[in-house]
Scaffold this motif. Sequence first.
Motif, PDB file in Angstrom:
ATOM      1  N   PHE A 288       0.067  -3.998  11.096  1.00 24.10           N
ATOM      2  CA  PHE A 288       0.731  -3.410   9.847  1.00 24.10           C
ATOM      3  C   PHE A 288       0.698  -4.369   8.652  1.00 24.10           C
ATOM      4  O   PHE A 288       0.806  -5.769   9.077  1.00 24.10           O
ATOM      5  N   THR A 289      -0.226  -4.001   7.612  1.00 22.55           N
ATOM      6  CA  THR A 289      -0.420  -5.307   6.716  1.00 22.55           C
ATOM      7  C   THR A 289       1.014  -5.338   5.726  1.00 22.55           C
ATOM      8  O   THR A 289       1.731  -4.419   5.761  1.00 22.55           O
ATOM      9  N   GLU A 290       1.238  -6.173   4.898  1.00 25.85           N
ATOM     10  CA  GLU A 290       2.353  -6.312   4.163  1.00 25.85           C
ATOM     11  C   GLU A 290       2.354  -5.320   3.141  1.00 25.85           C
ATOM     12  O   GLU A 290       3.385  -4.563   2.720  1.00 25.85           O
ATOM     13  N   GLU A 291       1.103  -4.813   2.705  1.00 26.20           N
ATOM     14  CA  GLU A 291       0.950  -3.629   1.763  1.00 26.20           C
ATOM     15  C   GLU A 291       1.548  -2.186   2.354  1.00 26.20           C
ATOM     16  O   GLU A 291       2.180  -1.381   1.528  1.00 26.20           O
ATOM     17  N   GLU A 292       1.130  -2.112   3.624  1.00 27.15           N
ATOM     18  CA  GLU A 292       1.623  -0.941   4.408  1.00 27.15           C
ATOM     19  C   GLU A 292       3.224  -1.157   4.420  1.00 27.15           C
ATOM     20  O   GLU A 292       3.661   0.035   4.287  1.00 27.15           O
ATOM     21  N   LEU A 293       3.502  -1.982   4.788  1.00 26.99           N
ATOM     22  CA  LEU A 293       5.114  -2.284   4.898  1.00 26.99           C
ATOM     23  C   LEU A 293       5.819  -2.221   3.762  1.00 26.99           C
ATOM     24  O   LEU A 293       6.799  -1.241   3.369  1.00 26.99           O
ATOM     25  N   GLN A 294       5.321  -2.527   2.499  1.00 29.47           N
ATOM     26  CA  GLN A 294       5.700  -2.351   1.036  1.00 29.47           C
ATOM     27  C   GLN A 294       6.000  -0.699   0.928  1.00 29.47           C
ATOM     28  O   GLN A 294       6.747  -0.321   0.373  1.00 29.47           O
ATOM     29  N   MET A 295       4.692  -0.102   1.274  1.00 30.08           N
ATOM     30  CA  MET A 295       4.727   1.526   0.841  1.00 30.08           C
ATOM     31  C   MET A 295       5.872   1.983   1.855  1.00 30.08           C
ATOM     32  O   MET A 295       6.667   2.764   1.152  1.00 30.08           O
ATOM     33  N   MET A 296       5.899   1.631   3.192  1.00 27.82           N
ATOM     34  CA  MET A 296       7.039   2.248   3.761  1.00 27.82           C
ATOM     35  C   MET A 296       8.422   1.909   3.691  1.00 27.82           C
ATOM     36  O   MET A 296       9.451   2.711   3.881  1.00 27.82           O
ATOM     37  N   PHE A 297       8.584   0.590   3.560  1.00 27.13           N
ATOM     38  CA  PHE A 297       9.959   0.101   3.252  1.00 27.13           C
ATOM     39  C   PHE A 297      10.494   0.314   1.800  1.00 27.13           C
ATOM     40  O   PHE A 297      11.431   0.633   1.398  1.00 27.13           O
ATOM     41  N   ARG A 298       9.551   0.350   0.796  1.00 27.80           N
ATOM     42  CA  ARG A 298       9.891   0.567  -0.703  1.00 27.80           C
ATOM     43  C   ARG A 298       9.534   1.831  -1.423  1.00 27.80           C
ATOM     44  O   ARG A 298      10.312   2.365  -2.115  1.00 27.80           O
TER      45      ARG A 298
END
Length: 144
Positions: free
Chosen positions: A125-135
Motif C-alpha cells: 500500500f502507498t502512503e497516499e492509500e494509507l492516508q485515505m484509509m487512516f485519515r
Amino acid sequence: MAEVLEAARRYSMVVATGHMSAEEGMALVRAARAQGCEAVLTHADNPADCYSLEQQKEAVALGAYVEHCYFTSYYGRTSIEEIAAQIRAVGCEHVYLSTDFGQPKSPYFDEGLLEYAKLLLAQGFTEEELQMMFRRIPELLLGL
C-alpha cells in the motif's frame, strides 16, 4: 432497528454493524441504505463476524464503508495478507482502518496504528492509500 435508523438519519449519524453476524449486518446495511443512512461494516475481517468478499462488495455498492481492525491481525485471527487482499478487493476509497485496541494486553492505539501502517506498507500500500484509509475516510464519516 427502524427507530434507530430513523434517529440516525435525522441526526446525520453513522450506523455501524458492531458485533452482529454477517447476515444481520448485511440486513442492517440494506435497511440503512433504504432509510438514507450512512453505514459501516465493522470488523469485516474478524472470523467472528466473517463478512465474505461478496458481502463486503455488496455493502460498498450500497454506499457503506468497510472497517478493518489491526486487532484481528495482531492477535493472529486474520493474517495481514488476508486483510490486504480484502482491502484491495473493495478499494481503499471504501475502507477505513482502526485498531480496536483498549484492552489491558493490547498496545496503545497510537502504537497499534503505527504498527498497522508499517505492515500495510510492506504489503504494497502507498502512503497516499494509507492516508485515505487512516485519515480521509474517518474525516468524511465524521463530517469534517
